[in-house]
Each structure stands twice: as structure tokens, then as C-alpha cells.
Design an enzyme around this catalytic site. Structure first.
Site, PDB file in Angstrom:
ATOM      1  N   HIS A   1     -10.394   2.763  -1.192  1.00 22.68           N
ATOM      2  CA  HIS A   1     -10.414   2.391   0.065  1.00 22.68           C
ATOM      3  C   HIS A   1     -11.325   1.047   0.174  1.00 22.68           C
ATOM      4  O   HIS A   1     -12.310   0.869   0.629  1.00 22.68           O
ATOM      5  CB  HIS A   1     -11.184   3.426   0.750  1.00 22.68           C
ATOM      6  CG  HIS A   1     -10.655   3.696   2.102  1.00 22.68           C
ATOM      7  ND1 HIS A   1     -11.422   3.892   3.253  1.00 22.68           N
ATOM      8  CD2 HIS A   1      -9.360   4.103   2.406  1.00 22.68           C
ATOM      9  CE1 HIS A   1     -10.349   4.288   4.319  1.00 22.68           C
ATOM     10  NE2 HIS A   1      -9.202   4.376   3.588  1.00 22.68           N
TER      11      HIS A   1
ATOM     12  N   HIS B   1       0.794  -1.382   0.085  1.00 20.09           N
ATOM     13  CA  HIS B   1       0.013   0.237  -0.099  1.00 20.09           C
ATOM     14  C   HIS B   1       0.881   1.088   0.090  1.00 20.09           C
ATOM     15  O   HIS B   1       0.347   2.265  -0.633  1.00 20.09           O
ATOM     16  CB  HIS B   1      -0.974  -0.030   1.282  1.00 20.09           C
ATOM     17  CG  HIS B   1      -2.131   0.849   1.173  1.00 20.09           C
ATOM     18  ND1 HIS B   1      -3.065   0.892   0.492  1.00 20.09           N
ATOM     19  CD2 HIS B   1      -2.179   2.146   1.721  1.00 20.09           C
ATOM     20  CE1 HIS B   1      -4.087   1.652   0.381  1.00 20.09           C
ATOM     21  NE2 HIS B   1      -3.465   2.795   1.099  1.00 20.09           N
TER      22      HIS B   1
END
Length: 737
Positions: free
Chosen positions: A94, A48
Site C-alpha cells: 500500500h 495494479h
């Protein structure tokens, strides 16, 4: 400071670090790391934060143009929109948090992307979102859960955005079985700033204070960046504590406090605390200027008892910023944030050591060189292999399936969840707050806001045909860039730049890495050909559950400028008696089409032809003809082809049409050939419009008006069309309530 870690294998496993990573960490530190340092490396080297699987494919994106002020590498990208103003925008994913906890996952996604924008000194003025869900139409547990996720995600987006007073003006939502195990929630935000008042995320100037502002830190979101760098399994429900909790009212205060701060000259640099919280913000700020930093973690405002240095560094509590301030301005900054009822504290200072030195009640608890954490993060050239499923896919055609009448096909397509009006979604969003919205959700194609500071308008659109990306990962990604740009151009705006969210499956699967690499090549090609550079974005991998990856989904958001806010083109019929044209070449191209999916029940075929020259000619024609006030409306042709585009135009305007278009195959009214649009022209302007066509293919296909929708051999009353188009979505999504 350093203490021997027990059960090192277990520690590494919990932090998603390999034995090789551990060896590299020891080499960088010249010693054994402690648990705080392990946590720091784990977060910064997570997929990430480090982009370790994707970095090699992202280099080479076109990122420059005369109008680009800031490209990738900052909180958000920035383009010049004229008269001393700039548009600041970015898109982020998200996905994992929203699948685990849909309301908070989606809400904090919206909050995070807004912070990326106002951190740059811009006031957020518009949001879009690109949402992908699994099958919602069946009467089974999977569809019931997907409907629950739709309701939760939409509620979270609306709840946060509405409280912030930022309009959600459009986006896209689609449904496919490939998202049954992993939904995608991609949030886009755009803000306006003066082009000479952009703020950057850097920490420089030895002795300058490092300040923490915003909400107090708790333990929520611990390990969130690491969680988003892994696949889901049945046990993933236990990950709920890794999802942050958002507070839009606090974020609104933080926005106003930051904008007040930006009017002073106190700020050297400012960074949002997003994924990996204090760790990523501190390391990124120091790394951008080659500085070091000292931080006293016991001075960080806390909202929970007994928090440890590890908790402070890895918490992903929301609504927080890190500021590098000018020495001597500390109290003035504290006063601003306390006025807005927010925490503010001096927690450290900039050094010249190149190290991040962390202290806990006066005792050093971590000492990590800044550069190696980002510069020596693993860069993986993962194996790539062309997926076996592609073999034979291109040779599949609609002629391999039983023919159905066009009327029956139309009635199926117009009722599909991809096509029907999504007012159930966008009516939960405040689209008119700030009173600058010209074109909002439900009005088809791009969304538009006026820029009251300079009289221009900004058009924006988010797009990705995932079926195209499945049958041709490179061409499909290019097609997403093309369609997002075409939507913007059809509003009369010149497309200038894109931001992206590259959503793919498990990078440890060579076939997924091949899809990703091909997708990047497609984006590079399309952006270079269309002169729409990439100015920022986000990669989301590991969108996989129990070994099943999502289709390649490179969501593209394009932003363009219309020099006159009063000449924004609409996308639905404007007046009875007006003439309709179909611009562009129609061919029997059905690969990856909605027709193939809904009528033939397959995702297959060969991608429609990409022709950048024809695409740019279409953009130029519409933009220039609109400047001459020759056009009434323009609508691009995409999912469902001409018949579905015209039906949407009729439904949203309440005006019928009578259309007869030339086709080689009667089913071509549903084909998805690219670089095409429906253009509406008043009778008195047809001659001037036709004079502008040049070599561009164009056919006069009919007129606007009447109580029926007619396209070749398809006919339906407007009343029946309205009933299906406007009523179907609510009926499906609310069936469990």
C-alpha cells in the site's frame, strides 16, 4: 446504452489508457465504449490489477509442494500445517496511498490484507509489516517529512490492527535515501482455517444470486488502482481523494459475520473488494469459473447521494465483499449480516453468457465480455537493459577507503537506524491479543505464534536487504528468500512457503525492468533450491518520484512450522556460562554491507557468496538439534555481521558476552557472509551438539555472561550498549514533536 464519448483523448489520458488500448477495447466490444466501460477497462488493465509489465517475468515461479493447498491466483495462499489445519497468508503493498496519506494509507493496507485472509475462511491470527522510509536523521525538510510519515504509518497500522484484535507480532523497518520520494508499506497477514473448509473467489451456477455485503459504497478511493499504477510528481499531493478511508470497527463486524456465514453451506464463492472495488471482484469471480453475471447497480447500498454507475464500479470504499450464494439462501445471509449491523443486498445473479451486464434502474449501462477483460489485458514485454550504474560496482572494496578502528566502527553501526531497537514502533501494536504470541517484535529474527488447535507453532519473517538488491538484483532477491527462511529456521521451524511484495521503480525505464526480471530469476532459483514455493504475492511498480526510482525491494515473507509449540528457539542469550558457537564460514565479504554504507558511505561491492547447500545444512542442523533440546538460542547473522548480531543478543537479554572469533581481516567481525548463525549451547550439551556438525563449518567463540559486551577488539559496557540500542530510535523519530 452506448453514447459517443467527447474529448476521447482527454478521457483516455485521465484513465491511463493508450490509443492502442482503445482500439483493442472497440474490437472486444464491436462498438464504441461508454464511460462506465472505459472505467472498467482502465481499472482492470491498470498495472495494479493486470500485472501487464510483470506477468511475463512471474511465470515459472515454483508454486507447488505436497503441503501447498492453494498457490497464486486466489485471495491468499494456503499451506497444510497438519492435523486438519491450514495456514492462509499473503503480503500486499500500500505504498502510493501511504505516501499521500500515511495514516489511512497504512490502515487500509492492513484492512485489505486481513480481508484477503478471512475471505478464504480463515481467522486472522498474526500480522507483520515491512516498512521502508527515506532518511530520518538529518535536520532538513526531507528528514522531517520522513519522520512525519513514519509516525503516521505506524499509527495507522497500530490503529487498525489493534481495533481488529489481531496481533502485529513483528516485521522490519529500514531507512535509505532512495525512499525519500517513495516510501514502501508492505502488509502481511496470516490466518488459521480447517484445511477442508477453505473458501474460494468464484461465481458459478446459473441463477445463483450475487450478493453485496459490508459497508455502504461511497466515492472514496475512486481511481485508486489507476493512481497506484503511475509515478509521483510534485502534483501528486492532489491525489488525496484517491486514498480510501478505513473503519476497523466495521471490518471487525464483517470478519465475525463472514466467519458465521462460513459455518453454513450457503456460499458458492466470496471475494474481497480491494483495488478497483466492485469491478475487480465481479470480473475475477466470474472469470475464475467462465461465467457471466448480471448486476443491478442501483441495488448496491450507497452512502452518498447522486452516485453514478461509474462511481459504484470504481469506488474503493473499504470493508466490502461480494458473495456468490446458493439460490434460496438470500434471506438467511441477509439476516446474518444485518445481525452484525452490516448492509446486505442481492445485486445480481450468475449467467451463462460470459458477459458482465450492468443495469441502472432497469436500463443496461454496460455490457462487457468477462474473459477478454482479464485474458486480453495488455501483456507487455518491456525493453530491458542492464543498468549502467553496475559497471565497476563489484570491484569496489572496503580497502579503497580509510581504515577506522573496530571500536569506532562498532559505535557507528550499533547506533544506526537500521540496527537500533524499534520498540517505539512495536509498542504501539498490540502483539499479545489472542494470547498466542510466543515471539514478538523486538525479540529478534522470526516472530512466532502457537496454533492452539494442534499444539504446533508457526514462525514467520519478512526480509529484504535492499543494498544487496541494488548491487546485484538477482542475487539480492535470492538473498532475501534465503534470509527470511534462515530467520524462520533459527526459531526451530521448518520453512515451507513464501509470499512476496515486489517493489520496483518505473517499468517504462528499461533498467528498472531489467532489475525486476533479474529479481524474479533470483526468487525462482532460491525458492526451488530451498523448497519454499511462492504461494501468492503482489507487484508494486512505479515507485518513482520525479524520475528517481527506489532500489529494487523484493520483500519476502516466509512461513514455517514447528511441530512443538513448547520448543520454540529464542534469538537472545538465555543463561550465564553457556557456550557460543559461530556456525558457517566467515569471509571478508562486504559488498552491499551496512559497514560499507555507514563507514565507507557507499553502496557497492560484490554480493557475498550464495551457497544453497550450506544454507540448508545450517537450517537442518538447527532444526534437528533443537528437536533434541540441545540448543538454548539461535540468531542468524545478517546486517552488521557477527559483532552486531551478538550485540543485539546481549542488549535484548541483559547478558554480556566474551567472544573471540577467528578472522583473516580484523574488520571481518562486521562482514556479511551468508549461511551463518550464532548458536548458544549449555555446557552439558556441547559434545552432543558438536557430534551433529558433520561437514558444517563451526567455531567455538566464547561464553555468555558478565556486564560487558566483548567481541575481539570491541568492548562496551552493557549499560552503555542499552542506552544506545534502546534509546536512539525514539530520540530521532520524535525530534519534531
Amino acid at each position: 446504452m452506448s453514447q459517443q464519448l467527447e474529448n476521447i483523448d482527454e478521457v483516455l489520458s485521465n484513465h491511463k489508457l493508450s490509443k492502442l488500448d482503445y482500439a483493442n477495447i472497440k474490437k472486444i466490444l464491436n462498438r464504441e465504449p461508454n464511460i462506465v466501460e472505459i472505467g472498467i477497462f482502465s481499472a482492470m488493465w491498470s498495472e495494479h490489477c493486470s500485472y501487464k509489465s510483470s506477468k511475463v517475468h512471474l511465470s515459472g515461479f515454483p508454486t507447488k509442494a505436497p503441503w501447498v493447498i492453494q498457490g497464486p491466483g486466489e485471495n491468499a495462499g494456503v499451506i497444510d500445517i497438519g492435523d486438519g489445519y491450514a495456514a492462509v497468508f499473503k503480503m500486499e503493498s500500500h505504498n502510493h496511498p501511504s505516501f499521500i496519506e500515511p495514516y489511512q494509507g497504512a490502515a487500509t493496507g492492513v484492512g485489505g490484507i486481513m480481508r484477503d485472509i478471512f475471505t478464504m475462511g480463515a481467522r486472522p491470527v498474526a500480522s507483520l509489516n515491512a516498512l521502508r522510509f527515506g532518511n530520518v536523521t538529518n535536520d532538513d525538510k526531507i528528514s522531517s517529512h520522513q519522520r512525519f510519515l513514519v509516525r503516521g504509518v505506524v499509527d495507522g497500522i497500530g490503529g487498525y490492527g489493534n481495533c481488529m484484535g489481531v496481533p502485529t507480532i513483528g516485521g522490519e523497518i529500514s531507512f535509505d535515501e532512495c525512499y525519500n520520494g517513495n516510501i514502501l508499506v508492505n502488509a502481511f497477514n496470516l490466518g488459521i482455517a480447517k484445511s477442508d473448509e477453505i473458501f474460494y473467489g468464484k461465481a458459478e451456477g446459473v441463477g445463483n444470486p450475487v450478493m453485496y455485503v459490508g459497508s455502504k459504497t461511497g466515492r472514496d478511493g475512486l481511481g485508486g488502482a489507476v493512481m497506484s499504477s503511475d509515478s509521483f510528481t510534485e502534483e501528486s499531493k492532489s491525489l488525496r481523494p484517491t486514498v480510501q478511508v478505513g473503519d476497523p470497527f466495521t471490518e471487525k463486524l464483517l470478519l465475525e459475520a463472514c466467519l458465521e456465514l462460513f459455518k453454513t453451506d450457503y456460499v458458492v464463492g466470496i471475494q474481497d473488494m480491494g483495488a478497483a472495488g466492485l469491478t475487480s471482484s465481479a470480473f475475477e469471480m466470474a472469470g475464475r469459473s467462465g461465467s457471466g453475471m448480471i448486476m443491478h447497480l442501483d441495488k448496491v447500498p450507497a452512502r452518498e447521494e447522486g452516485m453514478t454507475p461509474y462511481d459504484f464500479m470504481l469506488s474503493e470504499s473499504q470493508e466490502r465483499m461480494l458473495i456468490c450464494a446458493k439460490k434460496g439462501s438470500e434471506q438467511a445471509i441477509i439476516d446474518i449480516f444485518e445481525k452484525w449491523e452490516l448492509s446486505a443486498a442481492v445485486v445480481g445473479e450468475v449467467t451463462s453468457t460470459g458477459n458482465m451486464e450492468l443495469f441502472w434502474h432497469g436500463e443496461k449501462c454496460a455490457d462487457v465480455p468477462v474473459d477478454p477483460v482479464s485474458e486480453e489485458a495488455p501483456v507487455l514485454e518491456r525493453p530491458m537493459r542492464r543498468p549502467a550504474y553496475l559497471d565497476g560496482l563489484a570491484s569496489v572494496s572496503i580497502n579503497d577507503f580509510d581504515k577506522v578502528s573496530n571500536q569506532k566502527a562498532f559505535e557507528t553501526l550499533i547506533a544506526s537506524m537500521e540496527v537500533v531497537d524499534k520498540s517505539w514502533v512495536y509498542e504501539q501494536y498490540d502483539s499479545m491479543v489472542q494470547t498466542n504470541t510466543i515471539k514478538k517484535g523486538g525479540m529478534l529474527d522470526a516472530s512466532v505464534v502457537r496454533v492452539k488447535e494442534n499444539g504446533k507453532a508457526l514462525a514467520m519473517s519478512s526480509d529484504c536487504n535492499v543494498r544487496f538488491c541494488y548491487i546485484d538484483p538477482k542475487g539480492g532477491a535470492a538473498a532475501a528468500v534465503i534470509e527470511a527462511g534462515r530467520n524462520v529456521a533459527m526459531s526451530g521451524a521448518r520453512p515451507l512457503a513464501i509470499t512476496d511484495c515486489l517493489n520496483y521503480g518505473n517499468p517504462e525505464n528499461p533498467e528498472v525492468m531489467w532489475q525486476f526480471g533479474q529479481g524474479c530469476l533470483g526468487i525462482k532459483e532460491a525458492c526451488a533450491q530451498l523448497n519454499t514455493p511462492v504461494i501468492g504475492g503482489n507487484v508494486s511498480l512505479y515507485n518513482e518520484t520525479n524520475g528517481v526510482s527506489v532500489f529494487p525491494t523484493p520483500s519476502i515473507a516466509t512461513v514455517g512450522v514447528n511441530d512443538d509449540q513448547n520448543s520454540v528457539l529464542m534469538s537472545s542469550f538465555q543463561k550465564e556460562g553457556n557456550i557460543l558457537y559461530l556456525v558457517g564460514k566467515t569471509k571478508s565479504e562486504f559488498g552491499g554491507s551496512l559497514y560499507m554504507k555507514e563507514i565507507c558511505h557507499t553502496v557497492a561491492g560484490e554480493l557475498p557468496t550464495i551457497d544453497y547447500k550450506a544454507e540448508l545444512a545450517l537450517w537442518d542442523l538447527v532444526i534437528e538439534a533443537n528437536k533434541k533440546s540441545l540448543l538454548e538460542c539461535a540468531k542468524d547473522l545478517s546486517s552488521g555481521g557477527a559483532a552486531i548480531a551478538l550485540a543485539k543478543m546481549a542488549a535484548t537479554s541483559g547478558l554480556g558476552c566474551d567472544v573471540k572469533m577467528s578472522v583473516n581481516d580484523t574488520r571481518d567481525i562486521f562482514c556479511e557472509s551468508m549461511s551463518r548463525a550464532i548458536i548458544e549451547v549449555a555446557p552439558e550439551n556441547t559434545e552432543a551438539f558438536e557430534a551433529m556438525l558433520g561437514d558444517t563449518a563451526c567455531e567455538k567463540i566464547g561464553t555468555v555472561g558478565g556486564d560487558n559486551f566483548t567481541c575481539n577488539d570491541v568492548n562496551i559496557s552493557l549499560a552503555k550498549l542499552d542506552e544506545v540500542y534502546f534509546g536512539q530510535f525514539t530520540k530521532v523519530i520524535e525530534q519534531d514533536i
